[in-house]
Design an enzyme around this catalytic site. Sequence first.
Site, PDB file in Angstrom:
ATOM      1  N   ILE A  95       0.858  -1.181   0.000  1.00 19.56           N
ATOM      2  CA  ILE A  95       0.000   0.000   0.000  1.00 19.56           C
ATOM      3  C   ILE A  95       0.897   1.235   0.000  1.00 19.56           C
ATOM      4  O   ILE A  95       1.882   1.299   0.725  1.00 19.56           O
ATOM      5  CB  ILE A  95      -0.921   0.007   1.237  1.00 19.56           C
ATOM      6  CG1 ILE A  95      -1.781  -1.258   1.264  1.00 19.56           C
ATOM      7  CG2 ILE A  95      -1.801   1.244   1.244  1.00 19.56           C
ATOM      8  CD1 ILE A  95      -2.654  -1.465   0.050  1.00 19.56           C
ATOM      9  N   ARG A 131       1.723   5.692  -0.460  1.00 24.23           N
ATOM     10  CA  ARG A 131       1.425   6.962   0.199  1.00 24.23           C
ATOM     11  C   ARG A 131       0.254   7.708  -0.441  1.00 24.23           C
ATOM     12  O   ARG A 131      -0.210   8.704   0.095  1.00 24.23           O
ATOM     13  CB  ARG A 131       2.657   7.885   0.135  1.00 24.23           C
ATOM     14  CG  ARG A 131       3.869   7.372   0.877  1.00 24.23           C
ATOM     15  CD  ARG A 131       5.053   8.308   0.647  1.00 24.23           C
ATOM     16  NE  ARG A 131       6.256   7.841   1.308  1.00 24.23           N
ATOM     17  CZ  ARG A 131       6.608   8.174   2.547  1.00 24.23           C
ATOM     18  NH1 ARG A 131       5.834   8.970   3.248  1.00 24.23           N
ATOM     19  NH2 ARG A 131       7.722   7.716   3.075  1.00 24.23           N
ATOM     20  N   GLU A 178       2.608  -1.299   9.152  1.00 28.84           N
ATOM     21  CA  GLU A 178       2.640   0.130   9.478  1.00 28.84           C
ATOM     22  C   GLU A 178       2.253   1.020   8.300  1.00 28.84           C
ATOM     23  O   GLU A 178       2.870   2.050   8.043  1.00 28.84           O
ATOM     24  CB  GLU A 178       4.015   0.512  10.023  1.00 28.84           C
ATOM     25  CG  GLU A 178       4.374  -0.238  11.298  1.00 28.84           C
ATOM     26  CD  GLU A 178       5.677   0.250  11.926  1.00 28.84           C
ATOM     27  OE1 GLU A 178       6.527   0.802  11.200  1.00 28.84           O
ATOM     28  OE2 GLU A 178       5.833   0.085  13.153  1.00 28.84           O
ATOM     29  N   GLU A 205       5.352  -5.923  17.308  1.00 29.08           N
ATOM     30  CA  GLU A 205       6.663  -5.397  17.699  1.00 29.08           C
ATOM     31  C   GLU A 205       6.492  -4.796  19.077  1.00 29.08           C
ATOM     32  O   GLU A 205       5.562  -4.019  19.311  1.00 29.08           O
ATOM     33  CB  GLU A 205       7.181  -4.317  16.731  1.00 29.08           C
ATOM     34  CG  GLU A 205       7.630  -4.814  15.381  1.00 29.08           C
ATOM     35  CD  GLU A 205       8.146  -3.678  14.487  1.00 29.08           C
ATOM     36  OE1 GLU A 205       8.358  -2.553  15.007  1.00 29.08           O
ATOM     37  OE2 GLU A 205       8.309  -3.912  13.271  1.00 29.08           O
TER      38      GLU A 205
END
Length: 525
Positions: free
Chosen positions: A108, A110, A146, A258
């Site tokens: 994906i 920006r 993220e 994480e």
Amino acid sequence: VTALNSAEVYGYKFFDIVTGDEIVLKGIDYYPRPNTGSLNVNSVDYFTEENRHIWERDLVYLQELGVNSVRLYSVDPDKNHDSFMCALNAAGIYVIVELAADCPTCAITRDAAPDCYPIDLKLRGQAVITQFARYNNTLAFSTGNEVNHFAPSGKPEWNGPCQKKFLRDMREYIASCDSFRKVPVGLVAADSDRENNALYYNCQGNPEDEYEAAEWYGLNSYVSCDGEVAEYSKAMGFVGLANDFRNYHYSIPVVLTEFGCLSNTFPTEDEYEGQRNFDQARWLITEPDLRDQFSGGFVFEYSIELQNAQGQSEWPFQTFGEQNYGVGYFSPKDCDDVDSPCEYNTLPSFYHLQHAYDTNSTYFTESVSVVNKESFVVSTNRAGRTVCPSNFPSIQSFKWVTDKERGLRCPPKKYGHFQCPANLEELRGNTEPPLYVKKSWFQLPDDISIYVIVTAIALFAAVCALTREKEDFTHRSWSMDLPSSFYRIKDEEGSDESTGLLSMKDVSHGAPYMAIESDSSQDGA
């Protein structure tokens, strides 16, 4: 080889599909990046037969740590992973596999929705699934790492619909194939805009679309960074995290994909500064408050990445540095794992994590009770999907170019499951991808006359010419003939910021976040 049983999601927990026992993840993020050379970049697939010398070296240490799961940031679906997955299986280690990677069309982007979902990503995701759904120890698939880092600050709705649409397409693909196991599909988010992101990916905006919401949710969260806090009740970052998810009434498993932030408040041991004690790892699997909300987690990370750490802490990383995340490091300093093999050196924090994950320790046996699926009762207030945040547009409100690409066909049933041999040495040297990766879906048996084939093609072409619709829907073969850069690209300036592996963490604020500024010209998107 005694194989791990496959896992399944029931309610908000993972369970062993045979025994029914709950699976609590004692994991580590695994990206064994060498110090120099051609492999010292993002999104390398270190888990192939060609890279056996890398993962075979590390498997000994993973077993010594006592992990039962690893998380991979990037794989190449055109490579063979049988040896790697079977070796982990034999060691009792599950795997979370990332479907995206670090290249312009492999994750994906920006861009604002719907332009942030490339067609190549859909095909890549399906290809990874067809490879890794075959293995018993594939715990889950992640559709992105993220992605909310690549949205303007405070606007996760910028590209969030692309992430959700990709997730939806992958769930639908798995459901359409009866030839392989229904591996759970989810995603990994950075711990920013916590509530908005968590609620969005667990909500079902269209009540008629059962594939729209995630089946599990991963969170990269760096909280409770004070090394002097020894009690969970005083670790306010962790306490707050558990309270937040309790208030979300989350109906799917949540994994800390994480965790383990760095701080110079951790002590110096054996001349290495800032050695994490991993009380957080112990709390995550023993504290009832955390066990109720989370299915365990993955410590970041297995080895220090020299590329990220240098400049703040020089090799061999004895001084504290804000990128010294590994529980070990590689030597010599110029090793590249091609011409110069890397040797793994454990740090004091390695043994702290080993102790935290030790299921035979007194605190573990006294604090942890294993839940069985038969006796597990889903809480009433966690039985349904969450309400979608109002700031996110529905994925149905966009016209998706990816819908024009029907993608890969399901593999034949005989290729849908891989049985690891009793002697794993039988797999050594096998670099061939699975047969269905090489064969086109339209390939005919060899004994059919060439004249029949030519005639059939001609008739087929004539019919297509008469009935072709305005939009050209393509149907791809198994093998995507793409350049090697499709799986590993580094930008012209040598930046390590990527849409695949993100390891540059802003620890000063307790959570990693690298936002981009909103482009005023796109405010109306």
